[in-house]
Scaffold this active site. Sequence first.
Site, mmCIF file in Angstrom:
data_model
loop_
_atom_site.group_PDB
_atom_site.id
_atom_site.type_symbol
_atom_site.label_atom_id
_atom_site.label_comp_id
_atom_site.label_asym_id
_atom_site.label_seq_id
_atom_site.Cartn_x
_atom_site.Cartn_y
_atom_site.Cartn_z
ATOM 1 N N ASP A 61 26.226 16.664 72.783
ATOM 2 C CA ASP A 61 26.336 15.232 72.538
ATOM 3 C C ASP A 61 25.974 14.516 73.823
ATOM 4 O OD1 ASP A 61 28.534 15.744 74.000
ATOM 5 O OD2 ASP A 61 29.999 15.144 72.501
ATOM 6 N N ASP A 82 33.864 17.051 70.565
ATOM 7 C CA ASP A 82 35.120 16.598 71.163
ATOM 8 C C ASP A 82 36.149 16.100 70.144
ATOM 9 O OD1 ASP A 82 33.747 14.310 70.509
ATOM 10 O OD2 ASP A 82 33.305 13.736 72.560
ATOM 11 N N ASP A 89 34.977 17.659 64.668
ATOM 12 C CA ASP A 89 33.941 18.556 65.169
ATOM 13 C C ASP A 89 34.347 20.027 65.043
ATOM 14 O OD1 ASP A 89 32.139 16.621 65.870
ATOM 15 O OD2 ASP A 89 32.955 16.353 67.879
HETATM 16 P P1 ATP Z 1 28.239 11.162 71.491
HETATM 17 O O1 ATP Z 1 28.296 11.774 70.134
HETATM 18 O O2 ATP Z 1 27.000 11.466 72.209
HETATM 19 O O3 ATP Z 1 29.470 11.317 72.305
HETATM 20 P P2 ATP Z 1 29.045 8.564 70.781
HETATM 21 O O4 ATP Z 1 30.226 8.518 71.662
HETATM 22 O O5 ATP Z 1 28.204 7.334 70.700
HETATM 23 O O6 ATP Z 1 28.026 9.623 71.202
HETATM 24 P P3 ATP Z 1 30.718 8.462 68.535
HETATM 25 O O7 ATP Z 1 31.947 8.572 69.325
HETATM 26 O O8 ATP Z 1 30.619 9.111 67.208
HETATM 27 O O9 ATP Z 1 29.496 8.975 69.343
HETATM 28 O O10 ATP Z 1 30.426 6.928 68.362
HETATM 29 C C1 ATP Z 1 29.447 6.457 67.491
HETATM 30 C C2 ATP Z 1 29.296 4.967 67.627
HETATM 31 O O11 ATP Z 1 30.496 4.330 67.232
HETATM 32 C C3 ATP Z 1 29.047 4.495 69.052
HETATM 33 O O12 ATP Z 1 27.698 4.481 69.373
HETATM 34 C C4 ATP Z 1 29.634 3.106 69.041
HETATM 35 O O13 ATP Z 1 28.687 2.192 68.542
HETATM 36 C C5 ATP Z 1 30.766 3.217 68.046
HETATM 37 N N1 ATP Z 1 32.029 3.435 68.753
HETATM 38 C C6 ATP Z 1 32.375 4.428 69.574
HETATM 39 N N2 ATP Z 1 33.627 4.318 70.000
HETATM 40 C C7 ATP Z 1 34.129 3.225 69.437
HETATM 41 C C8 ATP Z 1 35.396 2.556 69.481
HETATM 42 N N3 ATP Z 1 36.419 2.996 70.187
HETATM 43 N N4 ATP Z 1 35.532 1.424 68.752
HETATM 44 C C9 ATP Z 1 34.521 0.964 68.030
HETATM 45 N N5 ATP Z 1 33.325 1.531 67.933
HETATM 46 C C10 ATP Z 1 33.105 2.642 68.625
#
Ligand code: ATP
Length: 904
Positions: free
Chosen positions: A336, A635, A639
Amino acid sequence: MPTTDAPDAEATAAWHALPAAEALAATGSRPEGLTGAEAAERLKRHGRNRLPEPPRPGPLARFLAQFRNLLIYVLLVAAAVSLALGHPLDAAVILAVVLLNAIVGFVQEGRAEQALAAIRDMLAPRAVVLRDGRRMEIEASLLVPGDVVLLEAGDRVPADLRLLAANGLRAEEAILTGESVPADKSAEPVEPDAPLGDRTCLLFSGTMIVAGQGRGVVVATGGATEIGKVSAMLADVQTLETPLLRQMHAFARLLTVVILAVSALVFGIALLQGRPADESFMAVVGLAVAAIPEGLPAVLTITLAIGVRRMAARNAIIRRLPAVETLGAVGVICSDKTGTFTRNEMVAGAVLTTAGRLAIEGEGYGPQARIAGAAGGEPEPGAAALLRRLARAGALCNDAELKQAEDGQWQVLGDPMEGALLALGARAGIAADAPRLDAIPFDSRHRWMATLHADGEGGRLVAAKGAPEALLALCASEATAEGERPLDAAAWDRGAHELAGAGFRVLAIAEARLPADGAIALDAMPPLTLLGLVGLVDPPRPEAIEAVAECARAGIAVKMITGDHPGTARAIGGQLGLRRTERAMTGHDLEALDDAALREAARGTDIFARTSPEQKLRLVTALQAEGAIVAMTGDGVNDAPALKRADVGVAMGRKGTEAAKEAADMVLADDNFASIAAAVREGRTVHDNLQKVIAWTLPTNGGQSLVVIAAIMLGLALPVSPVQILWVNLVCSVALGMTLAFEPPERDVMARPPRPAEASLLPGILVWRVVFVSVVMAALAFALDLWGASRGLGMAETRTIVVNAMVAMGVGYLFAARQSRGTGFSAEGFRGTPAVWIGIASVAVAQALLTWAPPMNRVFGTAPMGLAEAIACIGSGAALLVLVEAEKAVMRRLAGRGRQQGLA
Ligand code: ATP
């Protein structure tokens, strides 16, 4: 007035029947938690929050376990028979072999276990508590009754808790109740006589939170918890076992049987030749003992343990040992983005509202920043007002906390992205002061989060943030400086693409005003008003860029599988040096594919964006179906299936949930992609070293035994006495073979393609080398025997030469075996390692004593030798090295030609 005293366990055993507030008071705690001083005092009284350790075998039992091995039984029988036949010396040497091996095995295994224990400590669970009214993360073992603990999906419950508040909370309690369907939890008390499984306001230590958020007060720790009482969950004890090691143990057993059969045959032939039975028998005992690779299992185990230790030093903590082997064969790493490829230190760098785009120039999480409008000057009043409204919603819809450290630096407790939004709030000069009434936590499946607040004058305010596509779907209108108007979703889509294309992580922020009885729910959200988009900067880690390049050289495909926007993913992918960044597939694209098309896409694409955990699982499966050995990071709680399915599941040590860590084979202490590459490098080294240990042990044993076999078959006098062959075996197997376990990575270890998944530890080329080296060693031994005789030396003198030559050949071959692909004739090859030089020095001392110490001469039938003979011995070692290197060069050339023809 709450007491500061801890509860009396008996009086308050029915925590589940008490209302939450009463339960909290009964623990002597408060909603804002204990003070540091109270916690310290209670820790003294209640002890650490740890389950009693399962009893471990004592040192004697562990030492005796070293003898529980077929190879050793055979040696012990050989010693007993030798003794019975009146050869106490032979028996003593065999026993010395057994004993030395056992001691080395015992000591090294102890060190290996220490390494594993240290790893267990590195994985010690942590808990988020309120202490002195502040939220902080502490080691779970420091929890005391009365601590207020915050929990969310993916956490393992660290102690028995009485819930004070719960939001969509569900816990999987199978370890206690056997019930695999997660139980819904709430703060409401239940009947006093409710069975364990129905005590829905309690959370039990060791169970797993699978959804929601909650807050509870600790009512029992350590052995006093429900799980402590049944003590069913013993610390999972790792044994140093892997598929390859099991395979090798089986091989060693088979070899022993073959050796015994050959020995019996040789004995029969010797008798037919009319040799004295007693002498023949002892020669055959020598043959068998020399041939049995008694040290091999221990050395292989040690090699593996050293690999685990080296990986831990590189921040890769192995949870399941077979991963050490699998890592070396990894062909695809799916990682990721956030925090793994990037630093996960976020800064809001741009804000887009209906009044235009603002640039925010500030570093870290502090309140200072310069906010500039489109023309680079001060923002328009309308734009500034919209920014403040957006920043307030972003700071309200937030679970993080900012804290100024002693050095003045601002730090985030919680999600760095939320920290960046808090910093944005401070920079915009707003106060996020509306008390929170309810929340819908973020989930990577719906990708947004919302909170409900009391907002003065009896009204309520909803603050929401999330991935633009997800949040736009919940919005009906957009905010302008002049008021609200209907949402122009297409314009926002373009804006999000633009920000993402510039490498920003994009977040949409929205709000809604509700009447005093307004509520929110995951599937019943009121229509929201979009306030704008925030672009967050999260630059790639420099070491990740290097690691991506290293993986490319090593023939490992690196794929980014992120929940983020495709534009952001492609931009960051480009900065990282990923190969095919012109195209990103989204989870939505993947949904449309059947299995065959998915396999094709999985192979041909390097960037996957907006993927859900289920799609991660599909991708792993598809890549595996293409024959790849796949490492996959994760994480979140969702997953876990993909991590389990991957050949090497990798969880993040810092931002990863307990659920992900438990499903993983390896945990990254620093969440860094570079640590995965480092672990692959060590994994390849471990495999190389296992192979080197085998490649050295089998032929040296083979050479020693072939001398005896050939002498008897050819009707010649034995060039070494049985006890001398035992001595050679003793010296070589203990002092020399072990050194290969400590070999550093070879220079080209990350410049060659991954080994095929099912590559054997004993490939054809190695079988051939066993034969080649055995024959050369035996031939050189006979040549020296003849040479000694031709110079008119006596039997003791000649045999001394042969014994020394055999050990010297072991040393010479060690240098050849250290370089599996390259040549031993190199500066690197001769520089050796400390282990190699210690091994050689001890062998030299042992041989000098054998040759020149009169008592050894008497006992072993040896005699001092002159300079010419000594040179001849060392020369035979050098000769073997030269011959093996020549053989390796020929083989390399043949392999090269084969490859060329294969290509043509
Ligand atoms: P990776 O999978 O590479 O860690 P990521 O952190 O972007 O990427 P997710 O945690 O699934 O993956 O988040 C997906 C999307 O959701 C993010 O790109 C963001 O737009 C939104 N997002 C992430 N965290 C939050 C949060 N705490 N509150 C609201 N929206 C969130």
